[in-house]
Write a protein that holds these residues in place. Sequence first.
Motif, short mmCIF file in Angstrom:
data_model
loop_
_atom_site.label_atom_id
_atom_site.label_comp_id
_atom_site.label_asym_id
_atom_site.label_seq_id
_atom_site.Cartn_x
_atom_site.Cartn_y
_atom_site.Cartn_z
N ARG A 314 -24.62 25.27 42.21
CA ARG A 314 -23.69 26.16 41.54
C ARG A 314 -24.38 26.96 40.42
O ARG A 314 -24.21 28.17 40.31
CB ARG A 314 -22.52 25.33 40.98
CG ARG A 314 -21.63 26.03 39.96
CD ARG A 314 -20.95 27.25 40.57
NE ARG A 314 -20.20 28.00 39.58
CZ ARG A 314 -20.73 28.93 38.78
NH1 ARG A 314 -22.00 29.26 38.90
NH2 ARG A 314 -19.99 29.55 37.90
N HIS A 363 -15.25 29.70 37.98
CA HIS A 363 -14.65 28.53 37.36
C HIS A 363 -13.16 28.55 37.69
O HIS A 363 -12.35 28.98 36.87
CB HIS A 363 -14.87 28.59 35.85
CG HIS A 363 -16.24 29.10 35.46
ND1 HIS A 363 -17.36 28.30 35.50
CD2 HIS A 363 -16.68 30.33 35.07
CE1 HIS A 363 -18.42 29.01 35.11
NE2 HIS A 363 -18.03 30.24 34.86
N HIS A 370 -16.06 35.10 39.35
CA HIS A 370 -17.16 36.05 39.23
C HIS A 370 -17.31 36.73 40.59
O HIS A 370 -17.43 36.06 41.62
CB HIS A 370 -18.47 35.34 38.90
CG HIS A 370 -18.42 34.61 37.59
ND1 HIS A 370 -18.00 35.20 36.43
CD2 HIS A 370 -18.75 33.34 37.25
CE1 HIS A 370 -18.07 34.34 35.43
NE2 HIS A 370 -18.51 33.19 35.91
N GLU A 409 -15.29 35.72 30.41
CA GLU A 409 -16.24 35.03 29.53
C GLU A 409 -17.50 35.81 29.21
O GLU A 409 -18.22 35.47 28.28
CB GLU A 409 -16.63 33.66 30.13
CG GLU A 409 -17.26 33.77 31.51
CD GLU A 409 -17.83 32.45 32.03
OE1 GLU A 409 -17.76 31.45 31.30
OE2 GLU A 409 -18.34 32.45 33.15
N HIS A 410 -17.81 36.86 29.94
CA HIS A 410 -19.08 37.56 29.70
C HIS A 410 -18.99 38.60 28.60
O HIS A 410 -20.01 39.04 28.09
CB HIS A 410 -19.58 38.23 30.98
CG HIS A 410 -19.92 37.26 32.06
ND1 HIS A 410 -20.10 37.63 33.37
CD2 HIS A 410 -20.10 35.92 32.03
CE1 HIS A 410 -20.37 36.55 34.10
NE2 HIS A 410 -20.37 35.50 33.30
ZN ZN Z 1 -19.38 31.84 34.52
#
Ligand code: ZN
Length: 454
Positions: A314, A363, A370, A409-410
């Motif tokens: 992963r 996630h 993603h 999250e990025h």
């Molecule tokens: Zn991630």
Amino acid sequence: MLDELRALVGEGACSDAPEDLIHWGRDWTRAIAPRPLAVVWPATADHVGAIVQLCARHGISVVPSGGRTGLAAGAVASNGELVLSLDRLRQLGPVDALNCSVTVGAGVPNQVLQDHCLPYALCWPIDLASKGSSSVGGNLATNAGGIKVLRYGHARNWVLGLEIVTARGQLVQLGGALHKDNSGYALQQLVVGSEGTLAIITAATLALAPLPRPTQVGLVACHDLQAVLTLFGTAMSAGLHLHAFEYFSGYCLEQVLAHTGLPRPVATAPAYALVQCELRSGFDLASWLVAHAGVRDGTVAGDHAQAAKLWQYRERITESLQAAKPHKNDIAVPVSALPEFAERLQVWLRRTRPGWQVAVFGHVGDGNLHINTLRPLGMADAAFLDACAQADSELFELVAQFGGSLSAEHGIGLHKKAHLAITRSHAEIGLMRALKLAWDPQGLLNPGKIFDMR
Ligand code: ZN
Ligand code: 2HG
């Protein structure tokens, strides 16, 4: 300006060599060419303050720089800025085992922090594939998520205080080592996730968690993404004490196998789930997974080393795709909306990107997918970027219909700012602009990231 900088930090701590400008002027993104003025590596927070004051006098913007593993071009210097690297701020304060906290410099790599806390059976529970090179300052400036958000939440949940340098070059302590402090605005929380646009983080006092109880890790092959999501729903209702629940497509696994040479872990399938949950007496992850419809094959790690091996399938997806310079999306919807959203996403992908290779992973326990789109062979870079930009608007509209976010999250950086208004209201963006103006009236700190001022 460069002479003054050298006089301040020392000859070797400042460079305008072309290879340094390229290396330090960009993060993991590649779509925007780096073009900084110079790079500086201050040794102390006082140096950081003096550098910002110097830049203010000369009207030069500053791009604060951590481990540069970001995926939204938040640390790219493409416009003659000074790259201010926090790399040398690596002080490791003593672990306060009673208060469960530690104060460290912004440049401390995530993994070094974990090693520092380990003898006290404590950890900073922000766990990222990039933990070897991403730094605490960068993790906080971007409010990093990672693979344990399901269990512990984002970076902002694990910060008590920050030492910052403001756009006026002033060194200010925001909060301290207090677990309870309700005395006015929590300014440190405003800086977390602001991507270096409000202040430069020079040190942080972090909250620490006890090391997790022993866990079990399983990797299963499933019929499709919907089967993975059903498995997640069942795990939640069965009270599995999940630490992580990750998804990746068959295509992702093939890329990892080709790139890393790792052996195939389970039977080939269209979808895989990686499940990590606490070891509880009377519960056996392997039998639980086998009993589940939709699971074709699986393996459960027998010990810590095997678990780390399973995680590689992963965690190494991003590096396995990197050479193809994929176009990246990082979206989130409420977890309960994910099954319906995923259905609509598949239809949308088939319609807008027929025959294109798209790597979907993420996630799912956090409602975060993603989506990495690879440039079709023979398509020019510019045509590819245009096609992706157009598709992004449609994708984000779909995300918005589900009450989602265009960045889970990025962060926004340079890459997503054109679309920010699709999932954040004009009123919200107006308040963000007002804050930026109050904290950085000259627009010196990481200008053009997240949003433009007009
Ligand atoms: Zn991630
Ligand atoms: C991950 O979850 C990272 O591995 C990177 O957030 C995701 O490369 C990506 O798109």
